[in-house]
Design an enzyme around this catalytic site. Structure first.
Site, PDB file in Angstrom:
ATOM      1  CD  GLU A 205     -10.437   4.481   0.686  1.00  0.00           C
ATOM      2  OE1 GLU A 205     -10.371   5.727   0.434  1.00  0.00           O
ATOM      3  OE2 GLU A 205      -9.628   3.451   0.464  1.00  0.00           O
TER       4      GLU A 205
ATOM      5  CE  LYS B 260      -4.584  -1.364   1.541  1.00  0.00           C
ATOM      6  NZ  LYS B 260      -4.425  -2.814   1.972  1.00  0.00           N
TER       7      LYS B 260
ATOM      8  CB  SER C  70      -0.041  -7.937  -1.389  1.00  0.00           C
ATOM      9  OG  SER C  70      -0.805  -8.892  -0.672  1.00  0.00           O
TER      10      SER C  70
HETATM   11  C1  LIG Z   1      -5.449  -3.809   1.382  1.00  0.00           C
HETATM   12  C2  LIG Z   1      -4.368  -5.085   1.103  1.00  0.00           C
HETATM   13  C3  LIG Z   1      -4.991  -6.275  -0.009  1.00  0.00           C
HETATM   14  C4  LIG Z   1      -6.280  -5.773  -0.746  1.00  0.00           C
HETATM   15  O1  LIG Z   1      -5.968  -4.697  -1.733  1.00  0.00           O
HETATM   16  P1  LIG Z   1      -5.666  -4.721  -3.382  1.00  0.00           P
HETATM   17  O2  LIG Z   1      -6.013  -3.383  -3.814  1.00  0.00           O
HETATM   18  O3  LIG Z   1      -6.768  -5.577  -3.796  1.00  0.00           O
HETATM   19  O4  LIG Z   1      -4.314  -5.203  -3.441  1.00  0.00           O
HETATM   20  C5  LIG Z   1      -3.996  -7.174  -0.126  1.00  0.00           C
HETATM   21  N1  LIG Z   1      -3.016  -7.351   0.557  1.00  0.00           N
HETATM   22  C6  LIG Z   1      -2.504  -7.126   1.600  1.00  0.00           C
HETATM   23  C7  LIG Z   1      -1.637  -7.267   2.266  1.00  0.00           C
HETATM   24  C8  LIG Z   1      -3.466  -5.497   1.939  1.00  0.00           C
HETATM   25  O5  LIG Z   1      -3.011  -4.766   2.925  1.00  0.00           O
END
Ligand SMILES: *Cc1c(COP(=O)(O)O)cnc(C)c1O
Length: 401
Positions: free
Chosen positions: A126, A104, A384
């Site tokens: 948000e 993020k 992610s």
């Molecule tokens: C917020 C988040 C997501 C979901 O958001 P996307 O916009 O689909 O990437 C996925 N993985 C993590 C670790 C997150 O914090």
């Protein structure tokens, strides 16, 4: 509502993952479905983003922040023990190692720098589980900006720790009291605030969704994931590319970031959604939060509540570019159950010593379930985020074994 002409031919419908057309559409999806009062704000944002992205000084400043503050480039990790267990070669892109613990920060640093350049002094965001709120509060602290985060009242009580984190970082957390008092209501509140205070305020949206230019801009800020991963895997694979590239999909920002690095190859692109939030899987088009995409809705068009073990994927829609990629068959989208996700979460911890975010455990769950189909292949997965935020919840789920 202003509806841009839905019937005119898309300017670059045959260009995969290029710019959207002049209406902000990817094929038939996207666009700018906002109240009249927000049209000038969206246009101002689009102009500012185009100008910033074309400015080498802006790009240099962002690159420096990504390197010296966020810790980029993130490494890739070859998973020997997981590969042995699954019967195919697994490589991870380590977005979990970024500052604040997920991908993020890439988007948030980009947008916060853009806000400064536009002369704004206040960031609005948000948040659902609180991860995007924390990232935005972090960027606001770093750049000396005011920050207000809208969060559903229900989520505030579920995510106390993240609310406290945002407060520590100097942000004000405001409860969204309407509707189901969760993420989609927080988006509505944030948009309302933006309309009222557009002179000094910037709306920092957390995923590759919303009205044009957000889906395109957020993807652009996350392209760094795909660019790095393409180079890193080429080095590892003697110039080759993985057979499969996979990522979890909430709004779709981490997935679109890594997909963008491989869209022009023959790598198969697979997004994994929670079964309780399978927006692409259901293929029902509709308009929510400013753009047309696939979303979960009932027969009368009422948007449904998403439901998943992972609060970060609890979103009933998906970014419009994913809807387009699914539509043209360039990417496919699979879904997994909460039970499978719990297995996936433990699998990576046990085999590689990495505790994944529950969001990522969705991709791991699919990888584990489809091991026969994937046998002998090379797969790149976007990890992610890290799982520290989820261990207390998992302790409850697993009964403190
Ligand atoms: C917020 C988040 C997501 C979901 O958001 P996307 O916009 O689909 O990437 C996925 N993985 C993590 C670790 C997150 O914090």
């Amino acid at each position: 509502m202003t509806l841009t002409d839905a019937n005119s031919e898309s300017a670059n419908s045959d260009q995969i993952m290029g710019e959207p057309d002049e209406f902000g559409r990817f094929g038939q999806f996207g666009g700018r479905f906002v109240p009249e009062t927000l049209v000038p704000a969206c246009q101002e944002l689009e102009d500012a983003f185009r100008s910033a992205w074309g400015d080498t000084e802006f790009r240099r400043e962002l690159s420096a922040l990504l390197a010296d503050y966020a810790g980029r480039p993130s490494p890739i990790t070859e998973c020997h023990r997981l590969s042995e267990e699954l019967g195919y070669r697994v490589i991870l892109k380590r977005e979990d190692l970024n500052h604040t613990g997920s991908h993020k920060i890439n988007n948030v640093l980009g947008q916060a720098l853009l806000a400064k350049r536009m002369g704004k002094t206040r960031l609005i965001a948000e948040t659902g589980a609180g991860q995007h709120g924390v990232a935005t509060a972090t960027a606001a602290a770093l750049l000396g900006m005011e920050c207000r985060v809208y969060m559903g009242e229900v989520d505030i009580s579920r995510q106390e720790l993240n609310v406290f984190r945002m407060n520590l970082l100097g942000a004000e957390v405001v409860p969204a009291l309407s509707g189901s008092r969760t993420l989609k209501d927080a988006v509505n509140e944030a948009m309302r605030d933006w309309v009222a205070k557009v002179e000094d305020s910037y709306y920092c949206l957390g995923s590759a969704m919303g009205p044009h230019p957000y889906p395109w801009m957020v993807r652009t800020f996350h392209e760094v994931i795909g660019i790095e991963a393409r180079e890193q895997t080429a080095r590892l694979l003697d110039g080759g590319v993985p057979d499969v590239v996979t990522a979890c999909v909430g709004g779709g920002s981490n997935a679109i970031g890594i997909f963008s690095g491989f869209a022009d190859t023959d790598a198969e692109l697979v997004g994994v959604e929670p079964a309780g939030g399978a927006a692409v899987g259901r293929k029902v088009p509709g308009v929510v939060h400013g753009s047309k995409s696939y979303l979960m809705q009932d027969e009368v068009g009422q948007v449904l509540e998403a439901e998943s073990i992972s609060a970060g994927l609890d979103y009933p829609g998906v970014g419009p570019e994913h809807a387009h990629l699914a539509d043209i068959g360039r990417a496919r989208y699979e879904s997994v159950t909460d039970a499978e996700v719990i297995e996936g979460f433990q699998l990576l911890a046990r085999t590689e010593g990495i505790i994944p975010a529950l969001e990522c455990a969705h991709a791991l769950a699919w990888m584990s379930r489809e091991r026969e189909e994937l046998a002998g292949k090379t797969l790149l997965m976007n990890l992610s985020g890290r799982g520290d935020k989820d261990v207390a919840q998992m302790m409850d789920v697993l009964g403190r074994k």
